[in-house]
Design a protein around this motif. Structure first.
Motif, PDB file in Angstrom:
ATOM      1  N   GLY A  29       0.933  -1.171  -0.008  1.00 44.67           N
ATOM      2  CA  GLY A  29       0.052  -0.060  -0.108  1.00 44.67           C
ATOM      3  C   GLY A  29       0.706   1.307   0.051  1.00 44.67           C
ATOM      4  O   GLY A  29       0.323   2.191  -0.724  1.00 44.67           O
TER       5      GLY A  29
ATOM      6  N   VAL B 230      -7.103  -4.670   3.342  1.00 45.36           N
ATOM      7  CA  VAL B 230      -5.410  -4.811   3.244  1.00 45.36           C
ATOM      8  C   VAL B 230      -5.306  -6.193   2.613  1.00 45.36           C
ATOM      9  O   VAL B 230      -4.663  -6.337   1.732  1.00 45.36           O
ATOM     10  CB  VAL B 230      -4.689  -4.341   4.368  1.00 45.36           C
ATOM     11  CG1 VAL B 230      -3.270  -4.848   4.386  1.00 45.36           C
ATOM     12  CG2 VAL B 230      -4.928  -3.235   4.979  1.00 45.36           C
TER      13      VAL B 230
ATOM     14  N   LYS C 224      -7.747  -5.815  -5.571  1.00 46.08           N
ATOM     15  CA  LYS C 224      -8.246  -4.421  -5.509  1.00 46.08           C
ATOM     16  C   LYS C 224      -9.516  -4.152  -6.166  1.00 46.08           C
ATOM     17  O   LYS C 224     -10.286  -3.283  -5.541  1.00 46.08           O
ATOM     18  CB  LYS C 224      -7.112  -3.450  -5.543  1.00 46.08           C
ATOM     19  CG  LYS C 224      -6.737  -3.198  -6.947  1.00 46.08           C
ATOM     20  CD  LYS C 224      -5.517  -2.343  -7.013  1.00 46.08           C
ATOM     21  CE  LYS C 224      -4.830  -1.990  -8.305  1.00 46.08           C
ATOM     22  NZ  LYS C 224      -5.760  -1.461  -9.368  1.00 46.08           N
TER      23      LYS C 224
ATOM     24  N   HIS D 254      -2.551   1.759   1.951  1.00 41.91           N
ATOM     25  CA  HIS D 254      -3.203   0.813   0.926  1.00 41.91           C
ATOM     26  C   HIS D 254      -4.567   1.388   0.389  1.00 41.91           C
ATOM     27  O   HIS D 254      -4.819   1.077  -1.077  1.00 41.91           O
ATOM     28  CB  HIS D 254      -3.720  -0.526   1.576  1.00 41.91           C
ATOM     29  CG  HIS D 254      -2.512  -1.471   1.927  1.00 41.91           C
ATOM     30  ND1 HIS D 254      -1.702  -1.171   3.127  1.00 41.91           N
ATOM     31  CD2 HIS D 254      -2.073  -2.695   1.459  1.00 41.91           C
ATOM     32  CE1 HIS D 254      -0.793  -2.216   2.912  1.00 41.91           C
ATOM     33  NE2 HIS D 254      -1.148  -3.133   2.322  1.00 41.91           N
ATOM     34  N   TYR D 255      -5.234   2.201   1.006  1.00 43.02           N
ATOM     35  CA  TYR D 255      -6.494   2.433   0.618  1.00 43.02           C
ATOM     36  C   TYR D 255      -6.766   3.402  -0.771  1.00 43.02           C
ATOM     37  O   TYR D 255      -7.745   3.258  -1.559  1.00 43.02           O
ATOM     38  CB  TYR D 255      -7.495   3.465   1.744  1.00 43.02           C
ATOM     39  CG  TYR D 255      -7.813   2.115   2.826  1.00 43.02           C
ATOM     40  CD1 TYR D 255      -7.375   0.840   2.729  1.00 43.02           C
ATOM     41  CD2 TYR D 255      -8.249   2.748   4.181  1.00 43.02           C
ATOM     42  CE1 TYR D 255      -7.541   0.089   3.884  1.00 43.02           C
ATOM     43  CE2 TYR D 255      -8.507   1.997   5.138  1.00 43.02           C
ATOM     44  CZ  TYR D 255      -8.086   0.568   5.042  1.00 43.02           C
ATOM     45  OH  TYR D 255      -8.468  -0.363   6.056  1.00 43.02           O
TER      46      TYR D 255
ATOM     47  N   TYR E  56      -5.540   2.599  -3.395  1.00 40.54           N
ATOM     48  CA  TYR E  56      -5.809   1.889  -4.766  1.00 40.54           C
ATOM     49  C   TYR E  56      -7.308   1.653  -4.737  1.00 40.54           C
ATOM     50  O   TYR E  56      -7.575   0.944  -5.945  1.00 40.54           O
ATOM     51  CB  TYR E  56      -4.958   0.604  -4.462  1.00 40.54           C
ATOM     52  CG  TYR E  56      -3.398   1.019  -4.603  1.00 40.54           C
ATOM     53  CD1 TYR E  56      -2.965   1.375  -5.912  1.00 40.54           C
ATOM     54  CD2 TYR E  56      -2.512   0.975  -3.669  1.00 40.54           C
ATOM     55  CE1 TYR E  56      -1.644   1.712  -6.255  1.00 40.54           C
ATOM     56  CE2 TYR E  56      -1.049   1.139  -3.872  1.00 40.54           C
ATOM     57  CZ  TYR E  56      -0.692   1.680  -5.296  1.00 40.54           C
ATOM     58  OH  TYR E  56       0.627   1.988  -5.544  1.00 40.54           O
TER      59      TYR E  56
END
Length: 262
Positions: free
Chosen positions: A14, A147, A155, A185-186, A188
């Motif tokens: 991430g 995650v 994703k 990570h978010y 993405y």
């Protein structure tokens, strides 16, 4: 002036969302990225374990000659960066959820924060939240499972979209107008988030702010790279380097991604 690399670590892939912002702003700087994917997610671990893993990653980056370290992980920043700064002489840049701009700009006086348990339960997060959200309704949601899906190369999957629908529903019922992404990570997930969220909801992450802070600290410490040619970044994963490679490489560039046990 320093030709040494910038070190970046995260609990997995991430933090490459942060790396992209740093590389875009500072293209002449050499960067080394560590994806500690075999220990992901950090968000479910104890503070003691998070600090220990952060030390391990720091020691590896120092052994590779890094001049500055970016903790590209909200959980590691909020739980371990104070210890890292007290134990090592090298500059550290951390990443925290961008609560302040969301709280200041919100018209509905309701903001959502999507983060890991490790970030939401940390003292640093609590302190920042209390400082800026006294008259704001804050809906905090743990992104349990996100995650793992991103680390698994999923994703853009239907499973991820369905999970996001489930996680975001309590926020939308409270009529949030800002969603703060509290995990590196978010970002993405932004394409999927935009499919789910009403157009009035703005998404905020910390990538650009971290890149600007990295540049400022390099300048303050006279550590900017003085060369005029771009250095090739290096990426290492201790689990599956293919997931990391898929996130950072494209038709325009093909950076080396290697497996390394650390």
């Amino acid at each position: 002036m320093s030709f040494n690399p910038i070190g970046i670590f995260d609990s997995g892939v991430g933090g490459t969302s942060i790396w992209k912002e740093i590389h875009s702003l500072l293209p002449l700087e050499k960067t080394i990225y560590l994806a500690d994917s075999k220990n992901a997610p950090y968000g479910k671990k104890t503070v003691r374990d998070i600090v220990s893993l952060s030390r391990k990653n720091t020691d590896k980056l120092l052994s590779m000659g890094c001049k500055l370290i970016v903790v590209a992980c909200n959980t590691a920043t909020t739980n371990a960066i104070q210890e890292l700064r007290s134990e090592y002489k090298i500059p550290f840049i951390g990443i925290e959820p961008a609560i302040k701009p969301a709280a200041l700009k919100s018209q509905t006086k309701a903001i959502g924060i999507l983060a890991t348990k490790g970030t939401l339960s940390s003292a640093l997060f609590s302190k920042t939240s209390e400082l800026y959200t006294k008259k704001i309704k804050v809906i905090e949601i743990e992104g349990n499972g996100l995650v793992e899906l991103i680390e698994g190369g999923k994703k853009d999957s239907l499973a991820t979209e369905n999970l996001l629908h489930q996680l975001l529903e309590p926020m939308l019922l409270q009529e949030i107008d800002y969603l703060v992404l509290g995990c590196s990570h978010y970002p993405y997930l932004i394409p999927t988030l935009k499919k789910i969220l009403p157009k009035k909801v703005q998404i905020i992450d910390s990538g650009e702010a971290v890149a600007r802070q990295t540049k400022a600290v390099l300048e303050q410490n006279h550590l900017l790279n003085g060369t005029s040619s771009a250095e090739i970044p290096e990426f290492f994963s201790n689990k599956n380097p293919m997931v990391l490679a898929e996130l950072i490489n494209s038709k325009e560039h093909n950076f080396p991604v290697s497996y390394m046990d650390f």
